[in-house]
Scaffold this motif. Sequence first.
Motif, PDB file in Angstrom:
ATOM      1  N   SER A   7       0.826  -1.203   0.000  1.00 54.82           N
ATOM      2  CA  SER A   7       0.000   0.000   0.000  1.00 54.82           C
ATOM      3  C   SER A   7       0.864   1.258   0.000  1.00 54.82           C
ATOM      4  O   SER A   7       0.425   2.320  -0.471  1.00 54.82           O
ATOM      5  CB  SER A   7      -0.946  -0.001   1.206  1.00 54.82           C
ATOM      6  OG  SER A   7      -0.228   0.100   2.427  1.00 54.82           O
ATOM      7  N   PHE A   8       2.086   1.167   0.526  1.00 53.28           N
ATOM      8  CA  PHE A   8       3.033   2.282   0.478  1.00 53.28           C
ATOM      9  C   PHE A   8       3.873   2.231  -0.788  1.00 53.28           C
ATOM     10  O   PHE A   8       4.080   3.242  -1.454  1.00 53.28           O
ATOM     11  CB  PHE A   8       3.943   2.269   1.711  1.00 53.28           C
ATOM     12  CG  PHE A   8       3.218   2.517   3.004  1.00 53.28           C
ATOM     13  CD1 PHE A   8       2.706   3.772   3.298  1.00 53.28           C
ATOM     14  CD2 PHE A   8       3.032   1.497   3.911  1.00 53.28           C
ATOM     15  CE1 PHE A   8       2.035   4.007   4.481  1.00 53.28           C
ATOM     16  CE2 PHE A   8       2.355   1.716   5.096  1.00 53.28           C
ATOM     17  CZ  PHE A   8       1.855   2.971   5.388  1.00 53.28           C
ATOM     18  N   VAL A   9       4.369   1.035  -1.115  1.00 52.65           N
ATOM     19  CA  VAL A   9       5.234   0.881  -2.288  1.00 52.65           C
ATOM     20  C   VAL A   9       4.520   1.319  -3.561  1.00 52.65           C
ATOM     21  O   VAL A   9       5.098   2.023  -4.408  1.00 52.65           O
ATOM     22  CB  VAL A   9       5.717  -0.579  -2.405  1.00 52.65           C
ATOM     23  CG1 VAL A   9       6.476  -0.791  -3.714  1.00 52.65           C
ATOM     24  CG2 VAL A   9       6.601  -0.960  -1.221  1.00 52.65           C
ATOM     25  N   SER A  10       3.257   0.947  -3.702  1.00 51.51           N
ATOM     26  CA  SER A  10       2.512   1.266  -4.925  1.00 51.51           C
ATOM     27  C   SER A  10       2.180   2.750  -5.055  1.00 51.51           C
ATOM     28  O   SER A  10       1.812   3.223  -6.125  1.00 51.51           O
ATOM     29  CB  SER A  10       1.221   0.447  -4.980  1.00 51.51           C
ATOM     30  OG  SER A  10       0.358   0.803  -3.912  1.00 51.51           O
ATOM     31  N   ARG A  60       4.325  11.371   1.090  1.00 51.92           N
ATOM     32  CA  ARG A  60       4.417  10.747   2.407  1.00 51.92           C
ATOM     33  C   ARG A  60       4.677   9.248   2.288  1.00 51.92           C
ATOM     34  O   ARG A  60       5.457   8.684   3.063  1.00 51.92           O
ATOM     35  CB  ARG A  60       3.146  11.013   3.209  1.00 51.92           C
ATOM     36  CG  ARG A  60       3.031  12.459   3.680  1.00 51.92           C
ATOM     37  CD  ARG A  60       1.952  12.642   4.726  1.00 51.92           C
ATOM     38  NE  ARG A  60       1.974  13.990   5.273  1.00 51.92           N
ATOM     39  CZ  ARG A  60       1.218  14.401   6.269  1.00 51.92           C
ATOM     40  NH1 ARG A  60       0.361  13.549   6.841  1.00 51.92           N
ATOM     41  NH2 ARG A  60       1.292  15.636   6.718  1.00 51.92           N
ATOM     42  N   SER A  61       4.032   8.606   1.337  1.00 52.72           N
ATOM     43  CA  SER A  61       4.294   7.180   1.122  1.00 52.72           C
ATOM     44  C   SER A  61       5.744   6.958   0.730  1.00 52.72           C
ATOM     45  O   SER A  61       6.399   6.032   1.213  1.00 52.72           O
ATOM     46  CB  SER A  61       3.365   6.625   0.024  1.00 52.72           C
ATOM     47  OG  SER A  61       2.037   6.543   0.476  1.00 52.72           O
ATOM     48  N   ALA A  62       6.256   7.823  -0.135  1.00 50.72           N
ATOM     49  CA  ALA A  62       7.656   7.715  -0.558  1.00 50.72           C
ATOM     50  C   ALA A  62       8.593   7.874   0.628  1.00 50.72           C
ATOM     51  O   ALA A  62       9.569   7.119   0.780  1.00 50.72           O
ATOM     52  CB  ALA A  62       7.971   8.752  -1.635  1.00 50.72           C
ATOM     53  N   GLN A  63       8.297   8.838   1.488  1.00 50.66           N
ATOM     54  CA  GLN A  63       9.147   9.068   2.654  1.00 50.66           C
ATOM     55  C   GLN A  63       9.059   7.903   3.643  1.00 50.66           C
ATOM     56  O   GLN A  63      10.072   7.516   4.245  1.00 50.66           O
ATOM     57  CB  GLN A  63       8.736  10.371   3.348  1.00 50.66           C
ATOM     58  CG  GLN A  63       9.043  11.634   2.557  1.00 50.66           C
ATOM     59  CD  GLN A  63      10.548  11.875   2.407  1.00 50.66           C
ATOM     60  OE1 GLN A  63      11.365  11.297   3.106  1.00 50.66           O
ATOM     61  NE2 GLN A  63      10.913  12.736   1.469  1.00 50.66           N
ATOM     62  N   ILE A  64       7.872   7.344   3.803  1.00 49.63           N
ATOM     63  CA  ILE A  64       7.713   6.195   4.700  1.00 49.63           C
ATOM     64  C   ILE A  64       8.542   5.020   4.198  1.00 49.63           C
ATOM     65  O   ILE A  64       9.225   4.341   4.972  1.00 49.63           O
ATOM     66  CB  ILE A  64       6.235   5.812   4.830  1.00 49.63           C
ATOM     67  CG1 ILE A  64       5.489   6.862   5.661  1.00 49.63           C
ATOM     68  CG2 ILE A  64       6.072   4.429   5.470  1.00 49.63           C
ATOM     69  CD1 ILE A  64       3.983   6.710   5.650  1.00 49.63           C
ATOM     70  N   VAL A  65       8.491   4.786   2.887  1.00 48.75           N
ATOM     71  CA  VAL A  65       9.269   3.683   2.311  1.00 48.75           C
ATOM     72  C   VAL A  65      10.759   3.948   2.490  1.00 48.75           C
ATOM     73  O   VAL A  65      11.523   3.068   2.928  1.00 48.75           O
ATOM     74  CB  VAL A  65       8.923   3.499   0.815  1.00 48.75           C
ATOM     75  CG1 VAL A  65       9.891   2.506   0.167  1.00 48.75           C
ATOM     76  CG2 VAL A  65       7.487   3.008   0.663  1.00 48.75           C
ATOM     77  N   ARG A  66      11.214   5.162   2.172  1.00 48.54           N
ATOM     78  CA  ARG A  66      12.633   5.501   2.290  1.00 48.54           C
ATOM     79  C   ARG A  66      13.132   5.332   3.722  1.00 48.54           C
ATOM     80  O   ARG A  66      14.191   4.748   3.960  1.00 48.54           O
ATOM     81  CB  ARG A  66      12.862   6.938   1.832  1.00 48.54           C
ATOM     82  CG  ARG A  66      12.687   7.158   0.337  1.00 48.54           C
ATOM     83  CD  ARG A  66      12.709   8.618  -0.023  1.00 48.54           C
ATOM     84  NE  ARG A  66      13.957   9.263   0.357  1.00 48.54           N
ATOM     85  CZ  ARG A  66      14.209  10.558   0.164  1.00 48.54           C
ATOM     86  NH1 ARG A  66      13.295  11.329  -0.392  1.00 48.54           N
ATOM     87  NH2 ARG A  66      15.366  11.062   0.530  1.00 48.54           N
ATOM     88  N   HIS A  67      12.363   5.833   4.665  1.00 52.04           N
ATOM     89  CA  HIS A  67      12.824   5.785   6.055  1.00 52.04           C
ATOM     90  C   HIS A  67      12.669   4.385   6.659  1.00 52.04           C
ATOM     91  O   HIS A  67      13.432   4.019   7.564  1.00 52.04           O
ATOM     92  CB  HIS A  67      12.105   6.836   6.878  1.00 52.04           C
ATOM     93  CG  HIS A  67      12.530   8.237   6.561  1.00 52.04           C
ATOM     94  ND1 HIS A  67      13.796   8.713   6.868  1.00 52.04           N
ATOM     95  CD2 HIS A  67      11.896   9.261   5.925  1.00 52.04           C
ATOM     96  CE1 HIS A  67      13.908   9.959   6.452  1.00 52.04           C
ATOM     97  NE2 HIS A  67      12.775  10.315   5.877  1.00 52.04           N
TER      98      HIS A  67
END
Length: 399
Positions: free
Chosen positions: A185-188, A195-202
Amino acid sequence: MISHEKISLSAIAKALAYGDFVFFYQPIVSFVTGKVCGAEALIRWQRTDGSLVPASMFIPLAEETGFITEMTQAMLPKLMADVTAIHQLDYSMAVGLNVSAKDLGTNGFASSILQALREYHIDPSKLRVEITETQAITLNEHMRNPMFTLDAEGVRIAIDDFGSGYSSIALIRDLPITILKIDQSFVSQIFKSERSAQIVRHSISLAHQLEMETIGEGVETQEVFDFLLCFGCDCAQGFYFSAPLPLADFLAFLSQGKRYGGLPPLGLIHLAQQDHLDWRRDFLREILNIVSAKDEESKHLAETRIPKVGLRECLFGKWYYDAGQEFRGNALFDQIGIVHRQLHQIAECLVQAVRAGASKEQVAESIWSFNEHSYKLVQLLCELHTRIALKYKGLTPDW
């Protein structure tokens, strides 16, 4: 595939007794090698006419009634036989088995897993036990104990759908987790939601700092694949590579030896640079704490907090002498190794000097030398990252 049908518990039990349940395998690809490095085993109900009953039609009922534990136990021999067949083609493959909180609450669960591994002569490190984050937050102490037992024997524990629940940080603190599977749900959404991009990165960065492996789930495009690669994710899984496959098809897929991605794992170079900066910060902080300590107790506490100064013990060193060896033989990479070695030699001498009561002037001089080598290391890493990126984007002939 059947999509509209009322499934009863007795029908599930009958199908299990008749051997109608099988595993499909979804490939997992390494960003380091670009090749398939494992798979997630997904249970499927395959009827005699070849039709498939979606897992969403029987797993929730099996979970609700507790029958899921019987299914897991009954399917263990099938999984082990499949893994044996996979290892005949490639012994390095690791396979993930999904388990539930009810499985972990069953007496003897860990013992049955370990016994099955012994019977089929499978290395425990080649099995990954996966539990979803939402299931994991419900675990009591009795349910958590099997995870520690399996971890102690070498079985790797993964949190599936990481980020989808509400206690992510507590889970990786309290459980023997070695793999985070970042929820699709974040990766896609990484190109639709900052925010999804930042969650994945962090999430990737956090897992890396904790020396955990990361697997990005739900990868469906080259763009998402490239994003995860550039931010240091270890592996990826999704329809960009393949849907879940029956064993025979998975073996055929594996035998193709296909390689994905045109870039080396640039994200790992970036993380290695950050690893060094973090180590440098912590090292200098404690050196200065020792020098300025007003009593022996404070000095001793600072000494115990000094990061490891062994060449291969810092996170940067672990990358350099493992995944980083892909670049071995290149003059720039080799120079990084030389500077890194010199830096650690200075660090070891600095630790010995402050413990021996060296003057503040001597300590300051050593710190400046340490700083020069640290700066040079960061500079070389930046150059390595840039040269590789330019070369693989066709802007320069070599690196």
